[in-house]
Design a protein around this motif. Structure first.
Motif, mmCIF file in Angstrom:
data_model
loop_
_atom_site.group_PDB
_atom_site.id
_atom_site.type_symbol
_atom_site.label_atom_id
_atom_site.label_comp_id
_atom_site.label_asym_id
_atom_site.label_seq_id
_atom_site.Cartn_x
_atom_site.Cartn_y
_atom_site.Cartn_z
ATOM 1 N N SER A 109 21.300 -54.681 -20.163
ATOM 2 C CA SER A 109 22.339 -53.755 -20.366
ATOM 3 C C SER A 109 22.267 -53.269 -21.818
ATOM 4 N N ASP A 165 17.162 -47.256 -14.068
ATOM 5 C CA ASP A 165 17.799 -47.047 -15.233
ATOM 6 C C ASP A 165 17.528 -47.754 -16.520
ATOM 7 N N THR A 166 17.109 -49.235 -16.265
ATOM 8 C CA THR A 166 16.763 -50.172 -17.103
ATOM 9 C C THR A 166 15.243 -49.547 -17.750
ATOM 10 N N LEU A 218 16.286 -46.737 -20.179
ATOM 11 C CA LEU A 218 16.920 -47.215 -21.284
ATOM 12 C C LEU A 218 15.989 -47.706 -22.431
ATOM 13 N N HIS A 261 23.454 -49.396 -10.979
ATOM 14 C CA HIS A 261 22.205 -49.292 -11.235
ATOM 15 C C HIS A 261 21.333 -50.421 -10.710
ATOM 16 N N HIS A 268 26.009 -46.921 -23.034
ATOM 17 C CA HIS A 268 26.915 -47.516 -21.919
ATOM 18 C C HIS A 268 27.621 -46.471 -21.210
ATOM 19 N N ARG A 318 25.457 -44.890 -18.591
ATOM 20 C CA ARG A 318 25.344 -45.583 -17.535
ATOM 21 C C ARG A 318 26.473 -45.458 -16.658
ATOM 22 N N ARG A 319 27.618 -45.597 -17.217
ATOM 23 C CA ARG A 319 28.959 -45.455 -16.354
ATOM 24 C C ARG A 319 28.955 -44.274 -15.690
ATOM 25 N N GLU A 367 26.612 -44.161 -12.767
ATOM 26 C CA GLU A 367 27.203 -44.829 -11.631
ATOM 27 C C GLU A 367 28.364 -44.032 -10.891
ATOM 28 N N VAL A 383 20.645 -39.436 -16.383
ATOM 29 C CA VAL A 383 20.096 -40.503 -17.345
ATOM 30 C C VAL A 383 18.723 -39.969 -17.955
ATOM 31 N N HIS A 387 18.827 -39.610 -22.068
ATOM 32 C CA HIS A 387 18.020 -40.705 -22.592
ATOM 33 C C HIS A 387 16.740 -40.028 -23.383
#
Length: 914
Positions: free
Chosen positions: A398, A423-424, A427, A535, A769, A772-773, A776, A791, A795
């Motif tokens: 995260s 998503d990871t 990130l 995610h 964060h 990401r929220r 989602e 994203v 990013h």
């Protein structure tokens, strides 16, 4: 009862009267009458409901649904009946012990446990206003702060208090926070508890909690002393569940203290062996230790990749070796690889506490799905134990975990990182860490539980999922998992998976890893995730057979290449070079996907035309009375008809403290010229520009809190609307100005577009964060393609990570925003992605913001301070509410009274005196 003196110096007699005056301005007789009426009303409703239920259920026939009370009615009565019980802890403790401090702490804990944190904080904030109650108010507020969580605030509240008082009332909270913020103070506190100079802990559970904190802080010797005290306290317990739980925790912690001490001694692998870590799932916290039967599935899959090599002989932990040899027998012949003889020594490495693993330097471990449970200090297990040589595949992290000290550098060192979610991947890319989508390693468990299609049956098995039918129901949450050793859990997990495979039943589950493992071995599975937008699961909800096989082959091929080098004893540098080569194509794909993002979304309305309409309807009213000398300070407020009173109060606070003339720009919805004229009469030294914005429609706006109106979006069009204004201060109407706003207006922006204080909302410090929220949320709304685009764009635009800022009080350089084409490039994010104004502004500026002191936007949550230039009541608890005391409300009320007095003077003077 003792007497207390409030901040104004007025004496109040008795705590009850102090509380009453803090909570409400309603007269005591009116308030008592209201309470009596409410009790009578609730009593009558209870009787009516009871009579309805009694008469209907006594009937011969089942009553119709409309004849029964609704669920909402029953819930309302239940809430009314339970509400007084929340305060029972206070009066019970007070009457039994005569200890006001303990009673207050007991009440706070009860309210927080019942999700009534705001009620608890409100009571503590009332205490804070009275001389003599400040210390206990701090302690109660610290309990509330931990629930937010706001650990820094909690530590400040406790650290400024008398240590003896704190250790008497909240010893566990203090020790836990002190080990993070002041380890020496924590050690002294624990020793004070042990030697009796501070009042002892109330029971064995409390001693166990402190021992756990000592272990988390790498003080095993101190933990042993505390555990001895816990054991002594447990001796007075009767046989029963409580004693069993205490003994389980005690045994677990003693074992982990031994592991921590053993991990400090260097370990040497037997000569000629290759050390290999097998991931387990034990944890020092027995209460939260994993009992999920899905966890062993990943380790099963990893062992399958290792055991395919027929030349591997096993040594090390006997339980692991025995389990691995049993599993090896199920590997199909076509998956086996011939190889030269080599000996692999197995070591257990527990997922969330690798630092306590006693392993030789150079132990290889495949890291997947990490970070489920931290120690009590909340620090994630990264960087890992320095003796480990990790290969990251099916990994997840995260933004909060990635921000841990050294995490980014550690991952770069061991990159590329195979990730379980896109998503990871994105990130890590924003953090400069090469990464790719590997998918979940659970998909490769079919090496040790071979794929087979069972004879189809009509049976349906619901595994941690609701089906609404007559399915057999099972759970993966099995308490026995905690008590078993890793080797046994591996064999049980394999047998369990075989049983589903061979049953031929249709499986319905919400569990991702089980879903993927069950599909891999041939089960018919219906995946129903509890949070489809998460995610963790979004990349698997529509997984085709071809996509599943691609994940399986991708993981298998990469691990085959790198494990061949590991088992051949190649140097670390060569192994990692082979890993980089094996993953290069996937990493390049990620780079191409980012490179494919260009341009910006387009607005779905004509902003220039909208601004022309607003400007055409604008009303400018120049000041009619002398103002302070100097250049004007431009201030903007956004409002609708619900906030006209707040405008009066807030503008009054700005004018009162500003050393220069104020020009107020009012972006308003639903106000008429009569209101414009009235406000100008009440503030004759202010020049007004009223800009009606009710015809500006921003479209779908996501993440809007119930207490927020579309008027808050109007600040986002300021660069386009105010073409001739160079800079302006935006000021929310749930804030007060306590300082000279000219000082903020004159801040050197140093080439940035926004100047604001770093005063983030609890839990949401990270900008990534926030991204990401919102992604989602988009998936939950049924827009996965927009979530991915959001994203990718954010990013690509920002480097990990930046602190979000609250946009309630900020200085805007409108020239800079126009040069950046803020409205053209970023306002479309409202329509396309449903971002609200706060998120749009943070997405625009990221970390390139002029940071001003927090005194310019002091968010009031638990404490109010006059040492601020701007105080801001964020959230739904506003200072004008009468049903619940909000800290700092007296500041608002004083400003209200000041404005009301001025308004009366203007009304008395009439037009001539305006």
């Amino acid at each position: 009862m003792s007497r207390f003196r409030d901040a104004t110096g007025r004496t109040r007699s008795g705590l009850r009267r102090a509380l009453r005056n803090g909570v409400s301005h309603v007269g005591p007789l009116d308030r008592a009458a209201d309470r009596t009426a409410e009790r009578r009303q609730n009593h009558e409703r209870l009787l009516a409901l009871y009579e309805t239920l009694r008469s209907n259920y006594a009937a011969d026939e089942v009553p119709a649904a409309e004849d029964l009370p609704s669920g909402a009615e029953i819930d309302a009565v239940q809430a009314a009946a339970l509400r007084p019980r929340m305060y029972e802890a206070f009066f019970t403790t007070l009457s039994a012990e005569g200890d006001f401090d303990r009673a207050s702490v007991a009440l706070t804990r009860k309210l927080v446990a019942r999700t009534r944190r705001f009620s608890a904080a409100s009571i503590a904030q009332v205490f804070q206003r009275y001389e003599g109650l400040g210390p206990i108010a701090d302690i109660c507020l610290a309990i509330c702060a931990l629930d937010y969580p706001m650990p820094d605030t909690a530590w400040q509240l406790l650290a400024r208090n008398d240590l003896d008082r704190v250790l008497r009332l909240v010893p566990e909270e203090y020790v836990r926070l002190a080990f993070v913020n002041d380890p020496d103070a924590a050690t002294l506190a624990v020793r004070a508890l042990l030697d009796g100079s501070a009042e002892g802990l109330p029971g064995p559970e409390s001693w166990l909690n402190v021992a756990y904190d000592c272990l988390s802080a790498d003080q095993p010797a101190l933990a042993v002393q505390v555990l001895d005290r816990a054991a002594a306290a447990a001796g007075s317990l009767k046989q029963g569940p409580r004693l069993r739980d205490v003994n389980a925790r005690l045994t677990t912690l003693r074992d982990w203290v031994g592991r921590a001490e053993a991990a400090r001694t260097p370990v040497t692998a037997p000569a000629g062996t290759i050390p290999f870590g097998v991931v387990g799932f034990k944890h020092p916290n027995w209460l939260e230790m994993s009992q999920d039967l899905d966890d062993p599935l990943e380790t099963l899959a990893v062992l399958g990749h290792l055991l395919r090599d027929d030349g591997v002989e096993l040594a090390g932990d006997q339980g692991l070796v025995a389990a691995a040899e049993t599993l090896r027998g199920d590997i199909p012949g076509e998956l086996r690889r011939a190889g030269q003889k080599k000996t692999v020594c197995l070591y257990e490495v527990d997922r969330d506490v690798s630092r306590f693993a006693a392993v030789p330097d150079g132990t290889w471990v495949i890291v997947s799905d990490w970070f489920h449970l931290t120690l009590s200090n909340e620090k994630p297990d990264i960087p890992l134990n320095p003796d480990l040589r990790p290969l990251f595949i099916s990994f997840d992290i995260s933004p909060v975990e990635l921000a841990a000290d050294g995490a980014v550098e550690y991952l770069r060192e061991h990159a590329p990182i195979g990730c379980s979610s896109w998503d990871t991947v994105f990130l890590l890319h924003a953090a400069g860490v090469p990464a790719f989508f590997s998918g979940s390693i659970a998909t490769t468990v079919d090496a040790v539980v071979p794929r087979r299609t069972g004879r189809p049956t009509s049976q349906t098995i619901a595994v941690d999922a609701a089906t609404g039918g007559s399915s057999e129901r099972r759970t993966r949450n099995v308490p026995r998992v905690k008590a078993r050793e890793l080797g046994e859990n591996l064999l049980v997990a394999a047998e369990d998976l075989r049983s589903y495979r061979d049953s031929g039943a249709r499986i319905v589950t919400s569990k991702l890893r089980f879903y993927l493992a069950a599909r891999a071995v041939g089960c018919s599975v219906d995946f129903r995730p509890a949070q489809p937008g998460s995610h963790h699961v979004c990349d698997y909800t529509s997984l085709t057979d071809d996509e599943l096989q691609a994940i399986q082959h991708g993981i298998t091929d990469k691990l085959a290449a790198v494990l061949e080098a590991v088992l051949a004893g190649r140097p670390d540098a060569e192994v990692y070079e082979i890993w980089r080569t094996a993953c290069a194509d996937e990493v390049a794909r990620v780079e191409r996907e980012f490179a494919g993002i260009s341009g910006y979304p387009e607005l779905n309305f004509d902003l220039d035309h909208a601004c022309q309409v607003v400007r055409a309807a604008a009303v400018t009213i120049e000041r009619t009375a002398p103002a302070p000398k100097g250049d004007e300070v431009n201030v903007e407020f956004s409002l609708d008809g619900n906030y006209t009173h707040q405008l009066d109060v807030v503008l009054d606070s700005v004018v009162q403290h500003c050393s220069r003339p104020v020009r107020a720009f009012l972006l308003c919805r639903g106000l008429d010229p009569a209101h414009f004229a009235r406000t100008a009469r009440l503030f004759p030294t202010v020049s007004f520009v009223w800009l009606p914005t009710q015809d500006v429609d921003y479209g779908r706006i996501g993440g809007m809190n119930p207490w927020v109106t579309p008027a808050t979006m109007d600040r986002t069009i300021l660069p386009a609307l105010l073409e001739d204004v160079h800079r302006i201060v935006h000021f929310d109407l749930d804030a007060l100005c306590l300082g000279d706003l000219a000082e903020l207006f004159d801040v050197d922006m140093e080439g940035t577009a926004i100047a604001g204080a770093t005063t983030p909302q609890p839990r949401f410090l990270s900008g990534f964060h926030t991204f990401r929220r919102n992604a989602e949320r988009l998936r939950k709304e049924g827009h996965p393609e927009l979530a991915r685009e959001l994203v990718l764009r954010t990013h690509q635009q920002h480097t990990f990570d930046f602190d979000v800022f609250n946009a309630g009080i900020m200085l805007l350089d409108l020239d800079k925003m126009r040069a950046d084409d803020f409205c053209g490039r970023h306002l479309p994010n409202v329509q396309r992605f449903g971002l609200n104004g706060q998120v749009v502004l943070n997405t625009y500026v990221g970390g390139a913001r002029k940071v001003v002191g927090n005194e310019w936007n002091r968010l009031i949550r638990l404490e109010a301070t006059r040492e601020a230039n701007g105080v801001h009541w964020v959230g739904q608890f506003k200072p004008w509410r009468s049903d619940l005391y909000v800290t700092g409300r007296e500041l608002w009320q004083a400003q209200e009274e000041r404005f009301a007095e001025r308004a009366r003077e203007h009304e008395t003077a009439g037009p001539a005196g305006s």
